[in-house]
Scaffold this motif. Structure first.
Motif, mmCIF file in Angstrom:
data_model
loop_
_atom_site.group_PDB
_atom_site.id
_atom_site.type_symbol
_atom_site.label_atom_id
_atom_site.label_comp_id
_atom_site.label_asym_id
_atom_site.label_seq_id
_atom_site.Cartn_x
_atom_site.Cartn_y
_atom_site.Cartn_z
ATOM 1 N N GLY A 82 19.230 36.634 79.355
ATOM 2 C CA GLY A 82 19.020 37.895 80.069
ATOM 3 C C GLY A 82 20.353 38.614 80.147
ATOM 4 O O GLY A 82 21.417 37.993 80.011
ATOM 5 N N PRO A 83 20.340 39.928 80.370
ATOM 6 C CA PRO A 83 21.599 40.688 80.352
ATOM 7 C C PRO A 83 22.508 40.375 81.541
ATOM 8 O O PRO A 83 22.036 40.058 82.625
ATOM 9 N N GLY A 84 23.811 40.522 81.309
ATOM 10 C CA GLY A 84 24.779 40.408 82.395
ATOM 11 C C GLY A 84 24.838 41.721 83.149
ATOM 12 O O GLY A 84 24.593 42.779 82.570
ATOM 13 N N PHE A 85 25.181 41.641 84.409
ATOM 14 C CA PHE A 85 25.206 42.879 85.198
ATOM 15 C C PHE A 85 26.455 42.917 86.076
ATOM 16 O O PHE A 85 26.451 43.461 87.159
ATOM 17 N N HIS A 86 27.501 42.260 85.572
ATOM 18 C CA HIS A 86 28.723 42.199 86.357
ATOM 19 C C HIS A 86 29.704 43.248 85.875
ATOM 20 O O HIS A 86 29.688 43.634 84.707
ATOM 21 N N LYS A 87 30.587 43.605 86.761
ATOM 22 C CA LYS A 87 31.440 44.744 86.454
ATOM 23 C C LYS A 87 32.441 44.477 85.338
ATOM 24 O O LYS A 87 32.799 45.378 84.608
ATOM 25 N N ASP A 88 32.910 43.237 85.209
ATOM 26 C CA ASP A 88 33.947 43.036 84.201
ATOM 27 C C ASP A 88 33.442 42.290 82.972
ATOM 28 O O ASP A 88 34.216 41.976 82.084
ATOM 29 N N ASP A 147 28.705 48.332 79.276
ATOM 30 C CA ASP A 147 29.240 48.113 80.616
ATOM 31 C C ASP A 147 28.178 47.428 81.490
ATOM 32 O O ASP A 147 27.066 47.937 81.639
ATOM 33 N N GLY A 148 28.553 46.314 82.053
ATOM 34 C CA GLY A 148 27.620 45.555 82.888
ATOM 35 C C GLY A 148 27.133 46.359 84.083
ATOM 36 O O GLY A 148 25.971 46.247 84.487
ATOM 37 N N LEU A 149 28.012 47.177 84.634
ATOM 38 C CA LEU A 149 27.625 47.966 85.807
ATOM 39 C C LEU A 149 26.618 49.057 85.438
ATOM 40 O O LEU A 149 25.746 49.402 86.230
ATOM 41 N N GLU A 150 26.808 49.563 84.232
ATOM 42 C CA GLU A 150 25.870 50.586 83.746
ATOM 43 C C GLU A 150 24.479 49.975 83.618
ATOM 44 O O GLU A 150 23.478 50.552 84.026
ATOM 45 N N TYR A 151 24.464 48.749 83.047
ATOM 46 C CA TYR A 151 23.170 48.072 82.901
ATOM 47 C C TYR A 151 22.589 47.759 84.277
ATOM 48 O O TYR A 151 21.396 47.927 84.525
ATOM 49 N N ARG A 152 23.461 47.326 85.165
ATOM 50 C CA ARG A 152 23.010 46.961 86.517
ATOM 51 C C ARG A 152 22.291 48.141 87.191
ATOM 52 O O ARG A 152 21.255 47.970 87.830
#
Lengths: 750, 514
Positions: free
Chosen positions: B97-103, B126-131
């Protein structure tokens, strides 16, 4: 009583007449065929009796009041003309006390030509089958010399020795019949899942034997942190000691026209749902047979119990949910029929696993197979009985001897229950005393175990109620594709075998792992595993040549990707390449090996229809030491071998079809820094490719090969262009160096 | 009007992304190269006018980093009437599953804030974008399910499906003391147990525990008694295909397909019951397993064994759903009391010893001296990334120990949450951990409810989430998942979790049955 005696005589008479026919036929058919063409013979017999017999399985005696469902015995001969084995399964509780030898001898008496020593006899552990005690008196399960009692005079009961004679003759007759029934046929195999057994050893945070009110050193005081069938609602409940393996192993048999004729069903659970019944019953195997036969016709079904000393078909968690399930599913949930519903449920699970496995296993029927059988006597360490245990037993027995038998005048049923329990309890202490004395005399525990292989599958029989960890050890280490462990198998000799518990369970204590239940120690269990694995490994090795043929090169060859020179032509070819699961490769693969004082030469021919099918070889690695193993090509594992050194470091050469090489050292760890001086050439042809190479002595830190060196070699082919198919010589995994073939340069071992 | 009449609402959202996103689940980053199968989130509201529960299941590996709070905040923003505290979120533990962390930096046991991403030429979303994208989609689904609530019924039961196998292999010796054993934070954690250890080893002595073949099922129906969806609670993480570079829901994808083939396009909400010591892979009989797939599915591709395992598992779960449905539907429950409480728990931490702290400090110093390798022309940048991530993960693990050493001076208790709720005669009990199955058996064995669905890897407020919770015997046997790196909470904390969960279950039972 007369009826049963007459029946025994009738069975014997039939068997004798049947045998004379068999002997004649056998003398005609007895000529062994060349090759491993299989003959398969089945027979089954009803071993029920309407006579009132004692039922085995509890501490108290039960007298049968008829037949709930038939208890049966089933025999299957598998014979390849060179070796034959006979699987025999009976709906009984135990197979000890010399029963195997009696059956063997009865078979021999009927037909001396039958290899009667080839039996793997097992019982299903139904707790609703007759007592088969040899003692010609009426005694319950725990009978013991000098500790007999008569059943209440008002209760009619047939002597167990009479039933035993009937049983032996019936089974011997059936074995002869199955032998007679042998016909050309084949078998298939596979495994599926049927979660029938549950772990029955509940573990607690505290030592339950130290709880208030528990009598120490009594039969109940055997508990510790574990308790058989212990309550899971207890505040101190901590989980189950182990798991319950839901795997079910199947062997299906077919006639020559590929019609299904029968099946061995091997499952890690004893058939003991109806363990309180006062009628004869095969337990869940009855419903299982019915359900399978409803779908497949009247085929033979031979049940085997794999290791299940610590499992039972009894759910310990969520009984409320189970009752609701039964109510909604079967419309009934009355407590007394729950065992019956549990049997139906077990049958549904096994039958559905049968359907699933049969649906694909039948895609590969073997009409030929090598067959091997070994029965060996193993000496196992006895479980210790301490001086304190002995003294406690003496004391308890003295006290029990003073307890009078109940008179049966008013309530014979109660008298039977009470008196038989008293006898059982006395017997348990007597056995402790006797075992202590045996230990002092250092008399070894001896039992026979059976190991059988048929093609790529194996069977390992033992006489215990074996804890599942032992089975996993055997299966995990067995080189065979599937290993059917068979517990409660008949053994030679008269040793009582009982439960064989693991170290952790002995530490947890509880019934099944206590001094009363274990005659052999957990160290004995370890030894049983080692002895079994040793034979399995030997059988596997017997299936394949243990050495790689190697020729001393005398003439010239050029490393040019062509194996046309006379030298190569004279070298012996190895083409036993199969997948790790034993299946043939898509393209024929063969290897030749030669050596001289400077080099070891390896010539590989790899058949392929890639051009015809328009495939492109996978050649992703483009530079030395890249991930060549992900491409099409070969891996060569070659290392110098010494019997003294257990862990072998070997040179690892991986070559793809584009001629890119990875070289390293492998063994206990991978070392990529090694750079070989190997010379090689890869050449592609329309229907095959060739890899020709010479590996210098310097790769093994040698100036020259003397010819006395002994190597071990494995060669693995990766076909990635169509699919990830991996084949190797003999199906040995890449770095499984223990099983590599030996490559003695001069053809001899050191 | 009938008391406690149930209203039920479902919704689902596809949360897959085509973007090259990090796929957390290993010690290294994997940058996705597409979608193997959709990853989804599914929401189910059950209300009775007095209390509510929203089951929310997402195809992710963990729900750390404040994801639970973010979803709740977004839901509340969209509809202030929704009782967001009643959302019981769980992840299935798919490792794809995708990561959703900022770094975008991940290690299996925790991303530390402030870490610098490893150098790579690969384009990473960017994980935050996905989040943001994911939180919006999930919040919409939760709101939609709330809006769609209408009168219906539930039915429940349990069945059998062999999905998981114990993954903790025991040996008679301590393998960390074998010659050549590597003493690092990955392999050096082994003792008598090794996760996914070899069963062909001469010292193999069995598995630490068993798996559990039970499936707990809750079916929902509309007013016309038509099946609308099902909660499928299975004690096994969905981590087949855990090494691939594409998005995937693992075996839940094939399971959804297999169930829908039989029942039409119903909603399916997967929950992982306790499975910290389990995985959907058998460790012995592997040759037999390959053969099984070759004969059953007609091909023998080792590379795709995981694909076959998924299909095989899906068949068994679907068969179990079918079997249980056949009888559970006879007892449709249209009204039921609901009691739902969220426990704030403080569990005993697994404490870091001074020796472990010192070891981590010195090891970190060593690791800090190592530098990232550079990408070379002609090599796969994912492989370089993998190597560099391993270094980073090692460093992070040491940093984690050092951080915990400091934190335990302040408190020896770990704050977490657990949902305990009952709907009629059944209960659900959640926890944030990868829980060893013994803990589940303890709760289920002692629970007064007819069936108790344990839900692991449940969302909690705050940054935390995931992490293994091992038993005492797991702790003693050591091995990955029972090591100091893997356990933030001690086995004593596990016992506390059991007791507190049971206390709440008993309270709810008494409340209903007094």
């Amino acid at each position: 009583m007369k009826k049963l005696i007459l029946l025994v005589m009738a069975v014997m008479l039939f068997a004798i007449t049947g045998c004379s026919t068999l002997c004649k036929e056998n003398s005609v058919c007895g000529k062994t065929k060349k090759g491993n063409a299989l003959k398969i013979g089945w027979a089954s017999t009803d071993i029920s009796t309407t006579e009132p017999v004692l039922i085995q399985g509890q501490f108290h005696a039960r007298i049968s009041k008829g037949i709930h469902d038939p208890i049966t015995a089933t025999a299957l001969w598998i014979d390849n003309g060179k070796e034959s084995v006979c699987f025999v399964s009976a709906d009984l509780t135990g197979a000890g006390g010399g029963l195997l030898e009696e059956i063997t001898s009865a078979v021999k008496k009927r037909n001396a030509a039958i290899p009667a020593g080839s039996l793997l006899f097992n019982v299903t552990h139904t707790h609703a089958a007759p007592v088969i005690s040899k003692v010609t008196s009426v005694v319950p399960l725990s009978e013991h010399k000098g500790n007999l009692f008569r059943t209440p005079s008002s209760l009619k009961v047939t002597k167990s020795a009479i039933y035993r004679a009937f049983l032996t003759e019936k089974i011997a007759g059936m074995i002869c019949k199955a032998w007679e029934n042998r016909k050309e046929g084949g078998f298939a195999y596979g495994y599926g899942y049927a979660p029938v057994g549950y772990n029955r050893r509940s573990v607690y945070k505290d030592d339950v034997s130290k709880r208030k009110g528990v009598k120490q050193d009594s039969l109940h005081g055997v508990h510790g942190h574990a308790k058989l069938y212990g309550s899971t609602q207890d505040d101190m409940f901590y989980g189950f000691e182990g798991g319950a393996d839901p795997k079910v192993n199947f062997l299906f048999t077919f006639d020559k026209d590929k019609n299904l004729t029968g099946s061995i069903i091997n499952i890690g659970c004893p058939s003991q749902n109806s363990s309180r019944l006062e009628k004869l019953s095969a337990d869940y195997w009855h419903e299982t047979r019915e359900m399978i036969r409803k779908k497949y016709g009247n085929i033979f079904i031979l049940p085997q119990c794999s290791a299940a000393g610590d499992t039972a078909p009894v759910l310990l968690l969520g009984k409320g949910a189970r009752n609701r399930r039964y109510l909604l599913k079967y419309g009934r949930n009355r407590e007394y029929i729950q065992d019956e519903l549990a049997r139906i449920q077990a049958a549904e699970k096994i039958s559905s696993a049968f359907d699933e496995v049969y649906s694909w296993a039948k895609n590969e029927i073997f009409f030929q197979a090598d067959v091997q059988h070994e029965r060996k006597t193993v000496e196992l360490p006895r479980r210790e009985v301490t001086k304190a245990d002995y003294e406690s037993a003496v004391k308890e027995l003295e006290a029990l001897k003073k307890v009078p038998f109940m008179k049966d005048d008013r309530d014979p049923a109660k008298a039977l229950w009470t008196n038989s329990r008293l006898v059982s309890t006395r017997s348990r202490y007597k056995r402790i005393i006797e075992r202590y004395n045996t230990l002092q005399k250092k008399i070894p525990f001896k039992a026979s175990i059976d190991v059988i292989s048929i093609g790529n599958i194996a069977f390992a029989g033992n006489p215990f109620e074996l804890y599942q960890d032992y089975m996993h050890r055997i299966q995990g280490r067995s080189p065979f594709i599937q290993t059917f462990v068979v517990e409660l198998a008949g053994t030679e000799g008269n040793e009582l075998c009982g439960y064989l518990a693991t170290k952790r369970s002995v530490e947890n204590k509880g019934y099944g792992s206590d001094r009363f239940s274990n005659y052999v120690s957990w160290k004995g269990g370890d030894k049983l595993v080692e002895e079994t694995v040793k034979t399995l490994e030997k059988f596997w090795k017997n299936k394949f040549p243990s050495t790689f043929p190697v020729r001393k090169k005398t003439g010239e060859i050029v490393i040019d990707g062509s194996l046309d020179e006379e030298e190569w032509k004279k070298a012996q070819e190895v083409d036993s390449f199969v997948t790790f699961a034993g299946n043939a490769p898509s393209g024929k693969t063969s290897v030749k090996v030669m050596y001289d004082s400077d080099f070891i030469y390896i010539g590989i021919m790899a058949g392929t229809d890639y051009i015809k099918k328009g495939y492109v070889f996978k050649e992703k690695a483009v530079k030395h030491d890249g991930a060549v193993w992900e491409d099409d090509g070969f891996e060569i594992m070659l290392g110098e071998y010494s019997r003294k050194v257990k862990a072998m470091t070997h040179n690892h050469y991986v070559l793809n079809t584009a001629g890119i090489l990875y070289d390293g050292k492998a063994g206990t760890k991978f070392d990529r820094s090694f750079t070989s001086k190997i010379q090689y050439k890869v050449k592609k042809y329309p229907s095959f490719y060739v890899m020709e190479m010479k590996i210098p002595a310097s790769d093994f830190n040698k100036k020259k090969f003397t010819g006395k060196e002994v190597f071990k070699l494995n060669i693995v082919r990766s076909c990635n262009y169509i699919q990830k198919e991996i084949v190797s010589a003999d199906g040995i995994r890449n770095h499984d160096y223990k099983n590599f073939r030996i490559l003695p340069l001069n053809g001899k071992m050191k | 009007m009938e008391k406690n009449l149930l209203s039920i609402g479902w919704a689902s959202a596809d949360i897959s992304t085509e973007g090259p996103i990090n796929l957390p689940g290993q010690f290294h980053m994997r940058i996705s190269t597409g979608i193997l199968d959709p990853i989804t989130a599914t929401a189910l509201w059950i209300s009775n006018g007095k209390d509510d529960v929203c089951f929310l299941s997402i195809d992710l590996v963990t729900c750390r980093g404040g994801l639970t709070d973010a979803i709740k905040e977004e839901v509340a923003k969209r509809n202030g009437d929704i009782p967001v505290e009643k959302i019981l979120l769980n992840v299935t533990h798919t490792h794809t599953g995708p990561g959703f962390h900022k770094d975008n930096v991940t290690g299996a046991d925790g991303t530390l804030d402030g870490d610098v991403p490893v150098p790579t030429s690969i384009e990473i979303m960017d994980g935050l974008e996905y989040r943001k994208f994911m939180v919006n989609k999930i919040a919409s689904a939760v709101c939609e399910a709330w809006e769609k609530r209408s009168h219906g019924a539930i039915a429940y039961g349990y069945g059998y499906a062999v999905v998981a196998h114990s993954r903790r292999v025991l040996y008679t010796d301590d393998v960390s003391k074998r010659p050549g054993a590597v003493n690092n934070s990955t392999h050096g954690v082994n003792g008598h147990a090794v996760m996914y250890g070899k069963t062909s080893d001469d010292k193999f002595s069995g598995y630490e525990g068993g798996a559990d073949s039970f499936t707990n099922l809750l079916f929902t129906f509309d007013e016309k008694k038509k099946l609308t969806g099902v909660i499928v609670n299975v004690p096994c993480p969905s981590q087949n295909s855990e090494g691939i570079y594409k998005l995937s829901a693992s075996f839940w994808h094939e399971t959804r397909e297999a169930i829908r083939k039989k029942f039409g396009n119903i909603f399916i909400l997967p929950q992982a019951a306790a499975g910290g010591d389990l995985s959907p892979r058998q460790l012995h009989y592997v040759k037999a397993e390959y053969r099984r797939y070759a004969l059953k599915y007609g091909r023998e591709r080792e590379l795709f064994t995981e694909e076959f395992r998924r299909r095989d598992i899906a068949e068994r779960i679907a068969a179990s759903v079918e079997e249980v449905y056949s009888w559970a539907k006879k007892d449709l429950i249209k009204s039921a009391p609901i009691h739902h409480e969220v426990l704030d728990l403080k569990l005993s931490k697994r404490l870091i010893s001074k020796a472990d702290y010192d070891l981590s400090v010195s090891r970190l110093e060593e690791l800090n001296k190592q530098s990232f390798i550079k990408e070379e022309e002609g090599t796969d940048p994912q492989l370089t990334l993998k190597e560099n991530c391993k270094l980073l993960s090692e460093r992070n693990r040491c940093k984690g120990i050092i951080k915990r050493w400091e934190e335990q001076k302040e408190s020896t208790k770990y704050a977490t949450q657990a949902h305990v709720l009952s709907i009629g005669d059944i209960a659900f009990a959640s926890n944030q951990f990868e829980l060893y199955i013994d803990f589940q058996h303890r709760i289920q064995g002692r629970s007064p409810f007819m069936q108790t669905f344990i839900v692991q890897l449940a969302g909690v407020s705050g940054e935390g989430g995931g992490t293994y919770l091992a038993t005492k015997r797991g702790f003693l046997n050591r091995g990955y998942s029972a090591s100091m790196y893997c356990n933030l909470v001690s086995w004593k904390g596990g016992n506390e979790l059991v007791e507190k969960t049971l206390k709440s279950l008993n309270k709810l039972w008494i409340k209903e049955h007094k």
